[in-house]
Design a protein around this motif. Structure first.
Motif, PDB file in Angstrom:
ATOM      1  N   GLY A 119       0.816  -1.204   0.000  1.00 53.85           N
ATOM      2  CA  GLY A 119       0.000   0.000   0.000  1.00 53.85           C
ATOM      3  C   GLY A 119       0.849   1.252   0.000  1.00 53.85           C
ATOM      4  N   ARG A 120       0.158   2.405  -0.095  1.00 50.38           N
ATOM      5  CA  ARG A 120       0.877   3.689  -0.072  1.00 50.38           C
ATOM      6  C   ARG A 120       1.485   3.948   1.298  1.00 50.38           C
ATOM      7  NH1 ARG A 120      -0.346   8.303  -2.928  1.00 50.38           N
ATOM      8  NH2 ARG A 120      -1.148   9.292  -1.048  1.00 50.38           N
ATOM      9  N   ILE A 121       0.786   3.502   2.344  1.00 46.13           N
ATOM     10  CA  ILE A 121       1.308   3.668   3.699  1.00 46.13           C
ATOM     11  C   ILE A 121       1.544   2.290   4.316  1.00 46.13           C
ATOM     12  CG2 ILE A 121       0.231   5.924   4.025  1.00 46.13           C
ATOM     13  CD1 ILE A 121      -1.983   4.486   5.596  1.00 46.13           C
ATOM     14  N   HIS A 122       2.188   2.272   5.480  1.00 50.92           N
ATOM     15  CA  HIS A 122       2.571   1.009   6.093  1.00 50.92           C
ATOM     16  C   HIS A 122       1.344   0.146   6.381  1.00 50.92           C
ATOM     17  CE1 HIS A 122       5.752  -1.405   7.783  1.00 50.92           C
ATOM     18  NE2 HIS A 122       4.945  -1.720   8.772  1.00 50.92           N
ATOM     19  N   GLN A 123       1.368  -1.078   5.913  1.00 47.97           N
ATOM     20  CA  GLN A 123       0.247  -1.996   6.091  1.00 47.97           C
ATOM     21  C   GLN A 123       0.366  -2.714   7.439  1.00 47.97           C
ATOM     22  OE1 GLN A 123      -2.318  -2.229   3.505  1.00 47.97           O
ATOM     23  NE2 GLN A 123      -1.183  -0.321   3.323  1.00 47.97           N
ATOM     24  N   PRO A 124      -0.750  -2.990   8.086  1.00 43.09           N
ATOM     25  CA  PRO A 124      -0.691  -3.657   9.391  1.00 43.09           C
ATOM     26  C   PRO A 124      -0.244  -5.112   9.245  1.00 43.09           C
ATOM     27  CG  PRO A 124      -2.952  -3.471   8.644  1.00 43.09           C
ATOM     28  CD  PRO A 124      -2.111  -2.713   7.647  1.00 43.09           C
ATOM     29  N   PRO A 125       0.310  -5.689  10.322  1.00 42.95           N
ATOM     30  CA  PRO A 125       0.850  -7.055  10.250  1.00 42.95           C
ATOM     31  C   PRO A 125      -0.098  -8.106   9.678  1.00 42.95           C
ATOM     32  CG  PRO A 125       1.472  -6.014  12.316  1.00 42.95           C
ATOM     33  CD  PRO A 125       0.525  -5.061  11.626  1.00 42.95           C
ATOM     34  N   PRO A 126      -1.435  -8.029   9.916  1.00 41.13           N
ATOM     35  CA  PRO A 126      -2.289  -9.100   9.370  1.00 41.13           C
ATOM     36  C   PRO A 126      -2.233  -9.249   7.848  1.00 41.13           C
ATOM     37  CG  PRO A 126      -3.451  -7.940  11.114  1.00 41.13           C
ATOM     38  CD  PRO A 126      -2.175  -7.159  10.843  1.00 41.13           C
ATOM     39  N   VAL A 127      -1.738  -8.264   7.116  1.00 46.63           N
ATOM     40  CA  VAL A 127      -1.645  -8.472   5.657  1.00 46.63           C
ATOM     41  C   VAL A 127      -0.642  -9.575   5.332  1.00 46.63           C
ATOM     42  CG1 VAL A 127      -2.304  -6.094   5.125  1.00 46.63           C
ATOM     43  CG2 VAL A 127       0.125  -6.725   5.168  1.00 46.63           C
ATOM     44  N   HIS A 128       0.244  -9.882   6.270  1.00 41.08           N
ATOM     45  CA  HIS A 128       1.228 -10.947   6.050  1.00 41.08           C
ATOM     46  C   HIS A 128       0.739 -12.301   6.554  1.00 41.08           C
ATOM     47  CE1 HIS A 128       4.193  -7.844   5.073  1.00 41.08           C
ATOM     48  NE2 HIS A 128       3.793  -7.188   6.153  1.00 41.08           N
ATOM     49  N   GLN A 129      -0.436 -12.311   7.184  1.00 26.63           N
ATOM     50  CA  GLN A 129      -0.907 -13.542   7.824  1.00 26.63           C
ATOM     51  C   GLN A 129      -1.227 -14.614   6.787  1.00 26.63           C
ATOM     52  OE1 GLN A 129      -3.511 -12.975  11.181  1.00 26.63           O
ATOM     53  NE2 GLN A 129      -4.605 -14.857  10.711  1.00 26.63           N
ATOM     54  N   THR A 130      -0.659 -15.793   7.014  1.00 30.44           N
ATOM     55  CA  THR A 130      -0.809 -16.894   6.081  1.00 30.44           C
ATOM     56  C   THR A 130      -1.673 -17.997   6.666  1.00 30.44           C
ATOM     57  OG1 THR A 130       1.459 -16.395   5.426  1.00 30.44           O
ATOM     58  CG2 THR A 130       0.503 -18.404   4.548  1.00 30.44           C
ATOM     59  N   HIS A 144       3.878   5.818  -0.749  1.00 23.04           N
ATOM     60  CA  HIS A 144       3.553   7.236  -0.577  1.00 23.04           C
ATOM     61  C   HIS A 144       4.874   8.011  -0.629  1.00 23.04           C
ATOM     62  CE1 HIS A 144       2.564  10.996   1.438  1.00 23.04           C
ATOM     63  NE2 HIS A 144       1.295  10.739   1.159  1.00 23.04           N
ATOM     64  N   PRO A 145       4.884   9.208  -1.244  1.00 25.28           N
ATOM     65  CA  PRO A 145       6.147   9.934  -1.382  1.00 25.28           C
ATOM     66  C   PRO A 145       6.850  10.198  -0.047  1.00 25.28           C
ATOM     67  CG  PRO A 145       4.390  11.028  -2.617  1.00 25.28           C
ATOM     68  CD  PRO A 145       3.762   9.894  -1.890  1.00 25.28           C
ATOM     69  N   LEU A 146       6.103  10.277   1.046  1.00 21.25           N
ATOM     70  CA  LEU A 146       6.719  10.549   2.348  1.00 21.25           C
ATOM     71  C   LEU A 146       6.808   9.289   3.222  1.00 21.25           C
ATOM     72  CD1 LEU A 146       5.006  13.974   3.172  1.00 21.25           C
ATOM     73  CD2 LEU A 146       7.269  13.565   2.176  1.00 21.25           C
ATOM     74  N   ALA A 147       6.531   8.134   2.648  1.00 21.48           N
ATOM     75  CA  ALA A 147       6.544   6.895   3.440  1.00 21.48           C
ATOM     76  C   ALA A 147       7.959   6.553   3.890  1.00 21.48           C
ATOM     77  CB  ALA A 147       5.968   5.750   2.611  1.00 21.48           C
ATOM     78  N   ILE A 148       8.040   5.974   5.067  1.00 23.95           N
ATOM     79  CA  ILE A 148       9.298   5.427   5.582  1.00 23.95           C
ATOM     80  C   ILE A 148       9.141   3.914   5.594  1.00 23.95           C
ATOM     81  CG2 ILE A 148      10.819   5.265   7.580  1.00 23.95           C
ATOM     82  CD1 ILE A 148       9.987   8.141   8.259  1.00 23.95           C
ATOM     83  N   PRO A 149       9.874   3.218   4.736  1.00 20.07           N
ATOM     84  CA  PRO A 149       9.655   1.774   4.590  1.00 20.07           C
ATOM     85  C   PRO A 149       9.942   0.956   5.844  1.00 20.07           C
ATOM     86  CG  PRO A 149      10.840   2.648   2.712  1.00 20.07           C
ATOM     87  CD  PRO A 149      10.789   3.750   3.734  1.00 20.07           C
ATOM     88  N   ALA A 150      10.888   1.367   6.678  1.00 21.23           N
ATOM     89  CA  ALA A 150      11.217   0.559   7.863  1.00 21.23           C
ATOM     90  C   ALA A 150      10.003   0.472   8.777  1.00 21.23           C
ATOM     91  CB  ALA A 150      12.395   1.176   8.601  1.00 21.23           C
ATOM     92  N   PRO A 151       9.796  -0.666   9.416  1.00 22.13           N
ATOM     93  CA  PRO A 151       8.660  -0.777  10.341  1.00 22.13           C
ATOM     94  C   PRO A 151       8.876   0.111  11.558  1.00 22.13           C
ATOM     95  CG  PRO A 151      10.060  -2.717  10.483  1.00 22.13           C
ATOM     96  CD  PRO A 151      10.592  -1.895   9.356  1.00 22.13           C
ATOM     97  N   TYR A 152       7.800   0.407  12.239  1.00 23.71           N
ATOM     98  CA  TYR A 152       7.883   1.256  13.425  1.00 23.71           C
ATOM     99  C   TYR A 152       8.184   0.414  14.663  1.00 23.71           C
ATOM    100  CZ  TYR A 152       3.128  -0.422  12.922  1.00 23.71           C
ATOM    101  OH  TYR A 152       2.049  -1.222  12.702  1.00 23.71           O
ATOM    102  N   ASN A 153       8.647   1.081  15.710  1.00 23.69           N
ATOM    103  CA  ASN A 153       8.898   0.393  16.976  1.00 23.69           C
ATOM    104  C   ASN A 153       7.571  -0.018  17.602  1.00 23.69           C
ATOM    105  OD1 ASN A 153      11.899   0.600  17.432  1.00 23.69           O
ATOM    106  ND2 ASN A 153      11.382   2.703  16.956  1.00 23.69           N
ATOM    107  N   HIS A 154       7.577  -1.157  18.234  1.00 27.75           N
ATOM    108  CA  HIS A 154       6.359  -1.667  18.842  1.00 27.75           C
ATOM    109  C   HIS A 154       6.732  -2.679  19.927  1.00 27.75           C
ATOM    110  CE1 HIS A 154       7.482  -4.408  15.617  1.00 27.75           C
ATOM    111  NE2 HIS A 154       6.903  -5.360  16.337  1.00 27.75           N
TER     112      HIS A 154
END
Ligand SMILES: [Fe+2]
Length: 164
Positions: free
Chosen positions: A36-47, A66-76
Motif C-alpha cells: 500500500g501507499r502507507i505502512h500496512q498492518p501485520p495481518p496483511v502478512h498472515q498466512t 507514498h512519497p513521504l513513506a518510511i519503509p522501515a517498520p515502526y517500533n512496537h
C-alpha cells in the motif's frame, strides 16, 4: 423398547476418508503480498491461523509507495503475543547482524523495532527481496535448555547506536 439396527457393512471397514484431516502445504513462493501507499498492518502478512498462534509470511514486495513513506517498520512491543521470526532469504532491511537462518524471539511486551540507522537507510528504498516467516503466539513461549545455547547475548544491545 429397543430396536436393533444392522448396517449392511461394517462402518470400520474402510481404507481412507477424503476429508480435511491432512496437513496443508503452501510454498512461501506462492504467497502474494499486499502492499500500500502507507505502512500496512501485520495481518496483511498472515498466512495461517490456528488456536493460539498465527503464521505470517514476509516475501519480496514493494515498500510503501507514498512519497513521504518510511519503509522501515515502526517500533512496537506486541503486548499480546510472543514473536518468533525466521529469516530465510534476502537482505533484512530493518535488522543489522541478521543473516539467512537467523531466528529472533521477541517476548510479549519487549519494545523492539528497526536497528539504529536502518530507518534512515530505508528512506527511498523501493522494494525488498526478503523471505521470512513469523510465528506470533498468544500465550508465552518457553525457551528450552537446548535453545539457550544459541542465545546471542549481544542481541538486546544491538539497538544501541554504534560508536562509529
Ligand atoms: Fe515485532
Amino acid at each position: 423398547m429397543l430396536y436393533p439396527y444392522t448396517y449392511a457393512t461394517s462402518p470400520f471397514d474402510l481404507v481412507g476418508w477424503d476429508g480435511f484431516l491432512y496437513p496443508y502445504a503452501l510454498s512461501i513462493y506462492d504467497f502474494e503480498p499486499i502492499t500500500g501507499r502507507i505502512h500496512q498492518p501485520p495481518p496483511v502478512h498472515q498466512t495461517f491461523q490456528a488456536w493460539g498462534f498465527v503464521i505470517c509470511s514476509f516475501v519480496p514486495r514493494l515498500f510503501d509507495y507514498h512519497p513521504l513513506a518510511i519503509p522501515a517498520p515502526y517500533n512496537h512491543s506486541n503486548i499480546d503475543s510472543d514473536e518468533v521470526l525466521y529469516y530465510a532469504e534476502g537482505e533484512f532491511m530493518s535488522r543489522k547482524g541478521i543473516d539467512r537462518g537467523s531466528f529472533t524471539l521477541h517476548m510479549g511486551g519487549l519494545p523492539h523495532g528497526p536497528h539504529p540507522g536502518t530507518v534512515e537507510k530505508s528512506i527511498g528504498a523501493k522494494a525488498t527481496e526478503e523471505y521470512a516467516v513469523m510465528l506470533d503466539t498468544f500465550k508465552p513461549l518457553y525457551v528450552t535448555t537446548q535453545a539457550l545455547q544459541y542465545v546471542d547475548a549481544a542481541y538486546p544491545m544491538s539497538w544501541t547506536p554504534s560508536e562509529s
